[in-house]
Design a protein around this motif. Structure first.
Motif, PDB file in Angstrom:
ATOM      1  N   ASP A 297       0.825  -1.249   0.076  1.00  0.00           N
ATOM      2  CA  ASP A 297      -0.081  -0.193   0.058  1.00  0.00           C
ATOM      3  C   ASP A 297       0.768   1.056  -0.206  1.00  0.00           C
ATOM      4  OD1 ASP A 297      -3.153  -0.943   1.252  1.00  0.00           O
ATOM      5  OD2 ASP A 297      -1.654  -2.245   1.554  1.00  0.00           O
TER       6      ASP A 297
ATOM      7  N   GLU B   8       1.273   3.909  -2.975  1.00  0.00           N
ATOM      8  CA  GLU B   8       0.855   5.241  -2.916  1.00  0.00           C
ATOM      9  C   GLU B   8       2.200   6.175  -3.391  1.00  0.00           C
ATOM     10  OE1 GLU B   8      -1.768   6.493   0.113  1.00  0.00           O
ATOM     11  OE2 GLU B   8      -0.540   8.199   0.922  1.00  0.00           O
TER      12      GLU B   8
ATOM     13  N   GLU C 214      -4.643   7.425   1.003  1.00  0.00           N
ATOM     14  CA  GLU C 214      -5.106   6.854   2.309  1.00  0.00           C
ATOM     15  C   GLU C 214      -4.330   6.498   3.122  1.00  0.00           C
ATOM     16  OE1 GLU C 214      -7.342   2.752   3.232  1.00  0.00           O
ATOM     17  OE2 GLU C 214      -6.365   2.945   1.408  1.00  0.00           O
ATOM     18  N   GLU C 215      -3.022   6.458   2.873  1.00  0.00           N
ATOM     19  CA  GLU C 215      -1.933   6.028   3.877  1.00  0.00           C
ATOM     20  C   GLU C 215      -1.202   7.441   4.289  1.00  0.00           C
ATOM     21  OE1 GLU C 215      -2.376   3.240   4.617  1.00  0.00           O
ATOM     22  OE2 GLU C 215      -3.474   2.743   2.962  1.00  0.00           O
TER      23      GLU C 215
ATOM     24  N   ASP D  50      -6.328   6.182  -3.453  1.00  0.00           N
ATOM     25  CA  ASP D  50      -6.405   4.801  -2.706  1.00  0.00           C
ATOM     26  C   ASP D  50      -5.636   3.933  -3.200  1.00  0.00           C
ATOM     27  OD1 ASP D  50      -7.182   2.587  -1.355  1.00  0.00           O
ATOM     28  OD2 ASP D  50      -9.231   2.600  -1.827  1.00  0.00           O
TER      29      ASP D  50
ATOM     30  N   CYS E  95      -7.202  -0.851  -3.129  1.00  0.00           N
ATOM     31  CA  CYS E  95      -8.244  -0.942  -2.586  1.00  0.00           C
ATOM     32  C   CYS E  95      -8.738  -2.604  -2.493  1.00  0.00           C
ATOM     33  CB  CYS E  95      -9.446  -0.281  -3.173  1.00  0.00           C
ATOM     34  SG  CYS E  95     -11.192  -0.348  -2.415  1.00  0.00           S
TER      35      CYS E  95
ATOM     36  N   ASN F 264      -7.279   3.138  -7.093  1.00  0.00           N
ATOM     37  CA  ASN F 264      -8.085   4.559  -7.344  1.00  0.00           C
ATOM     38  C   ASN F 264      -7.486   5.850  -7.374  1.00  0.00           C
ATOM     39  OD1 ASN F 264     -10.190   2.602  -7.621  1.00  0.00           O
ATOM     40  ND2 ASN F 264     -10.364   2.638  -5.403  1.00  0.00           N
TER      41      ASN F 264
ATOM     42  N   SER G  39     -14.585  10.374  -0.839  1.00  0.00           N
ATOM     43  CA  SER G  39     -13.886   9.208  -0.099  1.00  0.00           C
ATOM     44  C   SER G  39     -12.621   8.842  -1.037  1.00  0.00           C
ATOM     45  CB  SER G  39     -14.764   8.217   0.123  1.00  0.00           C
ATOM     46  OG  SER G  39     -14.013   6.971   0.559  1.00  0.00           O
ATOM     47  N   VAL G  40     -11.483   8.457  -0.620  1.00  0.00           N
ATOM     48  CA  VAL G  40     -10.434   7.856  -1.294  1.00  0.00           C
ATOM     49  C   VAL G  40     -10.818   6.579  -1.943  1.00  0.00           C
ATOM     50  CG1 VAL G  40      -8.560   9.396  -0.464  1.00  0.00           C
ATOM     51  CG2 VAL G  40      -9.147   7.068   0.463  1.00  0.00           C
ATOM     52  N   HIS G  41     -11.709   5.788  -1.196  1.00  0.00           N
ATOM     53  CA  HIS G  41     -12.143   4.505  -1.601  1.00  0.00           C
ATOM     54  C   HIS G  41     -13.126   4.783  -3.059  1.00  0.00           C
ATOM     55  CE1 HIS G  41     -10.072   3.165   1.672  1.00  0.00           C
ATOM     56  NE2 HIS G  41     -10.864   3.959   2.756  1.00  0.00           N
TER      57      HIS G  41
END
Length: 270
Positions: free
Chosen positions: A48, A52, A71-72, A88, A91, A106, A215-217
């Motif tokens: 992850d 990123e 996200e991170e 993201d 995901c 994403n 949302s990043v997701h």
């Protein structure tokens, strides 16, 4: 390639960033990954974080004045930046960590172009905000997305939290007689399923939650579905946005209305 993106469109930047993250995810697949605990059973892996970073490298080279919310890593960039990218990098982290290839990368410019990359098929789904298409790993192979409910397959996110309970619970939807009669459930636990709705590979996607539009997701998948012509609302039939409740994305009004009738939204009864 990164240096050449300075003159590229935002759509191409999103696609390049998504593919950069996907390359990292694919290269690290099958390894024993270190885990970073995020609480409540959630975690990130070294994949992850590395994905990123690869995505951020692309965006920073192409759009150095933009902010990025990963996200991170959280939000980075100038506090007064007018543009913000939502990232993201992986995901479906639990899927990935247990050996499943059902994951997505994403990348979305807030209220703008977006891309969803599938690390293992080599596909990237992208939108400029008005049209939506998919590129395969074969050079020159690009097709418009054409949503359809023909598969009857509906992906339902069963992961917590469940803020709409008891009024809406995804597990109850699966037991609804109307659902059993009209659809077949799938649970892939990744927003790659939203790209599949836009592409006609799923008849719908349903999840609980709050405001998912930022949302990043979810931002990239929602952008794809909207540009492809899907009907996208909350589980209550209201708009997806501030104060919204979850998400129902379907390829056409009839399928969407039928699902809302089972989620407690404004669809027809039965």
């Amino acid at each position: 390639m990164i240096g050449s993106l300075a003159s590229a469109t935002d759509t191409e930047v999103a696609a390049a960033a998504g593919l950069a993250g996907a390359e990292v995810v694919r290269a690290r697949y099958g390894r024993l990954h270190s885990r970073i605990d995020k609480g409540s059973g959630d975690f990130a892996t070294d994949a992850d974080l590395a994905a990123e970073q690869a995505i951020l490298d692309v965006i920073r080279a192409a759009r150095p004045g933009d902010a990025v919310h990963g996200e991170e890593g959280g939000r980075q960039g100038a506090a007064d930046a007018e543009r913000e990218w939502l990232v993201d990098p992986l995901c479906g982290t639990l899927n990935y960590a247990t050996g499943s290839q059902l994951v997505a990368v994403n990348v979305a410019l807030r209220n703008g172009p977006a891309a969803v990359a599938d690390p293992f098929s080599g596909e990237v789904f992208l939108t400029d905000g008005e049209t939506a298409r998919v590129r395969s790993g074969v050079p020159g192979d690009e097709r418009p997305l054409a949503p359809t409910a023909e598969t009857r397959l509906v992906d339902v996110n069963l992961d917590p939290p469940f803020p709409s309970a008891p009024g809406f619970r995804a597990v109850d939807l699966l037991a609804h007689p109307g659902f059993v009669e009209n659809f077949r459930p799938r649970v892939v636990s990744t927003t790659l399923a939203l790209a599949w709705v836009a592409a006609g590979r799923r008849a719908a996607y349903v999840t609980d939650g709050g405001d998912l539009s930022g949302s990043v997701h979810f931002a990239a998948g929602i952008a794809l579905c909207r540009a492809a012509g899907c009907v996208v609302t909350g589980v209550d039939g209201g708009p997806v946005g501030s104060g919204g409740r979850g998400l129902v994305a379907a390829p056409d009004a009839g399928t969407h209305e039928l699902l809302l009738s089972m989620t407690g939204g404004r669809g027809r009864t039965g």
